[in-house]
Design a protein around this motif. Structure first.
Motif, PDB file in Angstrom:
ATOM      1  N   LYS A 120       0.829  -1.197   0.000  1.00 13.54           N
ATOM      2  CA  LYS A 120       0.000   0.000   0.000  1.00 13.54           C
ATOM      3  C   LYS A 120       0.869   1.255   0.000  1.00 13.54           C
ATOM      4  O   LYS A 120       2.094   1.186   0.109  1.00 13.54           O
ATOM      5  CB  LYS A 120      -0.932   0.002   1.222  1.00 13.54           C
ATOM      6  CG  LYS A 120      -1.762  -1.261   1.373  1.00 13.54           C
ATOM      7  CD  LYS A 120      -2.671  -1.482   0.166  1.00 13.54           C
ATOM      8  CE  LYS A 120      -3.523  -2.738   0.355  1.00 13.54           C
ATOM      9  NZ  LYS A 120      -4.389  -3.001  -0.827  1.00 13.54           N
ATOM     10  N   ASN A 123       3.263   1.787   2.852  1.00 12.51           N
ATOM     11  CA  ASN A 123       4.453   0.935   2.929  1.00 12.51           C
ATOM     12  C   ASN A 123       5.648   1.519   2.190  1.00 12.51           C
ATOM     13  O   ASN A 123       6.751   0.967   2.284  1.00 12.51           O
ATOM     14  CB  ASN A 123       4.143  -0.456   2.360  1.00 12.51           C
ATOM     15  CG  ASN A 123       3.099  -1.198   3.161  1.00 12.51           C
ATOM     16  OD1 ASN A 123       2.113  -1.695   2.613  1.00 12.51           O
ATOM     17  ND2 ASN A 123       3.286  -1.281   4.482  1.00 12.51           N
ATOM     18  N   ARG A 139      -0.302   2.625  -7.430  1.00 16.49           N
ATOM     19  CA  ARG A 139      -1.089   1.648  -8.185  1.00 16.49           C
ATOM     20  C   ARG A 139      -0.153   0.595  -8.761  1.00 16.49           C
ATOM     21  O   ARG A 139       1.032   0.851  -8.978  1.00 16.49           O
ATOM     22  CB  ARG A 139      -1.873   2.323  -9.309  1.00 16.49           C
ATOM     23  CG  ARG A 139      -1.031   2.908 -10.421  1.00 16.49           C
ATOM     24  CD  ARG A 139      -1.887   3.599 -11.461  1.00 16.49           C
ATOM     25  NE  ARG A 139      -1.129   4.017 -12.627  1.00 16.49           N
ATOM     26  CZ  ARG A 139      -0.461   5.156 -12.724  1.00 16.49           C
ATOM     27  NH1 ARG A 139      -0.453   6.000 -11.698  1.00 16.49           N
ATOM     28  NH2 ARG A 139       0.197   5.456 -13.833  1.00 16.49           N
ATOM     29  N   TYR A 340       4.980  -1.322  -9.379  1.00 16.39           N
ATOM     30  CA  TYR A 340       4.214  -0.271  -8.713  1.00 16.39           C
ATOM     31  C   TYR A 340       4.560   1.070  -9.351  1.00 16.39           C
ATOM     32  O   TYR A 340       5.711   1.312  -9.736  1.00 16.39           O
ATOM     33  CB  TYR A 340       4.548  -0.227  -7.219  1.00 16.39           C
ATOM     34  CG  TYR A 340       4.089  -1.435  -6.437  1.00 16.39           C
ATOM     35  CD1 TYR A 340       2.782  -1.542  -5.988  1.00 16.39           C
ATOM     36  CD2 TYR A 340       4.970  -2.463  -6.141  1.00 16.39           C
ATOM     37  CE1 TYR A 340       2.354  -2.645  -5.264  1.00 16.39           C
ATOM     38  CE2 TYR A 340       4.561  -3.577  -5.421  1.00 16.39           C
ATOM     39  CZ  TYR A 340       3.257  -3.659  -4.983  1.00 16.39           C
ATOM     40  OH  TYR A 340       2.837  -4.753  -4.273  1.00 16.39           O
TER      41      TYR A 340
END
Length: 397
Positions: A120, A123, A139, A340
């Motif tokens: 997330k 993190n 995302r 990510y």
């Protein structure tokens, strides 16, 4: 007689006197006549004055000719309106004063090289020049790849060629429409079958052309060096799918030199697929390779493939059976496609063209370094792969 003469003299004198008095009269008339005729003479001179006063009369028509030009509608104004409306170029300053930085981040387990999902925004900790940044969004996405299929195609063993063809076709089946792939083979020389393309038909034709090998030598070090050199001129993240036995028989380069080249080439990840594993099991460790393999056994050749992959953060496999290939390339795709995307607005908004160093860390809910463990509770080490910085924009005058 005397009387007659005295009478005539006065008459002569009178005649002379009359002439003297009569002479001025025409002169006076001649002088006064022009004065009296001056107005008619001046009335006939305008035509002459029109010719002699050329500059005065020429100015008139010039002025008249310019009037229509002055009366013409002016040309449409240049796009100076935006400048008037935005004298400080506000449209551009909005992008510069409030920039947005996007980071592509991969989190990979060191042991298995698997992608770590489920992280997330809390993190991730992004440091720009040592200053923490506020992440606005996180995302997970799958990105296209730019890869070179570097294939060993030499007249040494049918089994090695068959393993190479099976592995290359398995990778070909995983390609997507926006992937760019080049196909390169090597024996004694390096051969480019097709340059980077996303045309699957061209890639398939290149693989189908591998029917009759040439030399039996395999100059893997030279072929890998040339491939790395070409990829250094390609922007972005690149991948090499190296499929071969791992042996090198006649390269000009030594192992130390090719290892130095691998270290010096940025943004390249090597995935190696060793061929001849089944043949190695059947023939007692030599992998079915003789001649050039007298001083270099199969295990040492495979170890070279593993070294290239480990140095670049890639994966190395030595499949014994063809049925292992789908799972192998599934792992490779998970490693190179998933990533990510972090977005943040840097605290340093200066447009000075400086290079900003970036560091990405993983933290837990309390801000401590994030710890990962397997199902048995054993700690797992991981690596964070991202760019090390970016260059700020220059001010626009």
């Amino acid at each position: 007689m005397s009387v007659m003469m005295s009478f005539r003299l006065p008459a002569t004198l009178l005649a002379l006197a009359a002439l003297l008095f009569a002479t001025p009269t025409p002169t006076i008339q001649a002088q006064s006549a022009p004065a009296a005729q001056t107005p008619p003479a001046q009335q006939t001179k305008p035509d002459q004055n029109t010719d002699e006063s050329g500059p005065q009369t020429d100015n008139g028509p010039l002025v008249i000719r310019k009037k229509p030009e002055d009366n013409e509608p002016p040309p449409p104004p240049a796009p100076a309106e935006p400048t008037v409306k935005n004298p400080d170029n506000e449209t551009f300053s909005l992008r510069v004063d409030v920039p947005i930085v996007n980071l592509n981040v991969n989190v990979i387990l060191d042991k298995t090289h698997q992608f770590v999902p489920g992280l997330k925004a809390g993190n991730f900790l992004v440091l720009e020049d040592g200053v923490p940044q506020t992440i606005t969004s996180v995302r997970m996405t799958q990105t296209p790849i730019t890869a070179v299929m570097l294939l060993e195609f030499a007249a040494n063993s049918y089994y090695l060629i068959n393993d190479m063809q099976n592995a290359s076709y398995s990778f070909f089946r995983t390609l997507r429409p926006d992937d760019y792939v080049a196909v390169v083979t090597y024996d004694l020389h390096t051969h480019i079958l097709t340059d980077f393309t996303n045309n699957r038909d061209l890639i398939a034709q290149a693989l189908q052309s591998l029917t009759i090998p040439g030399f039996s030598d395999t100059d893997m070090f030279d072929a890998l060096y040339e491939t790395l050199d070409r990829l250094s001129r390609v922007e972005g993240r690149k991948y090499i799918i190296l499929i071969g036995s791992g042996r090198d028989t006649f390269s000009k380069l030594t192992l130390d030199k090719i290892l130095a080249k691998v270290k010096a080439t940025p943004n390249v990840t090597i995935f190696s697929i060793g061929t001849g594993a089944l043949l190695n099991e059947l023939r007692g460790g030599r992998g079915g390779m003789g001649g050039g393999m007298a001083d270099l056994n199969y295990l040492q050749a495979q170890n070279q493939l593993k070294t290239f992959a480990a140095m670049t953060g890639g994966l190395s496999f030595s499949p014994v059976f063809q049925g292992e290939l789908p799972d192998i390339f599934s792992q490779i795709n998970n490693s190179i496609r998933n990533q990510y995307v972090l977005t943040y607005r840097p605290t340093n908004t200066k447009n000075d063209g400086s290079y900003r160093k970036i560091q990405v860390l993983l933290v837990d809910n309390e801000g401590h370094p994030l710890r990962m463990q397997d199902e048995k509770g054993k700690p797992l080490k991981y690596s964070i792969i991202t760019r090390d910085g970016y260059r700020a924009k220059l001010p626009v005058e």
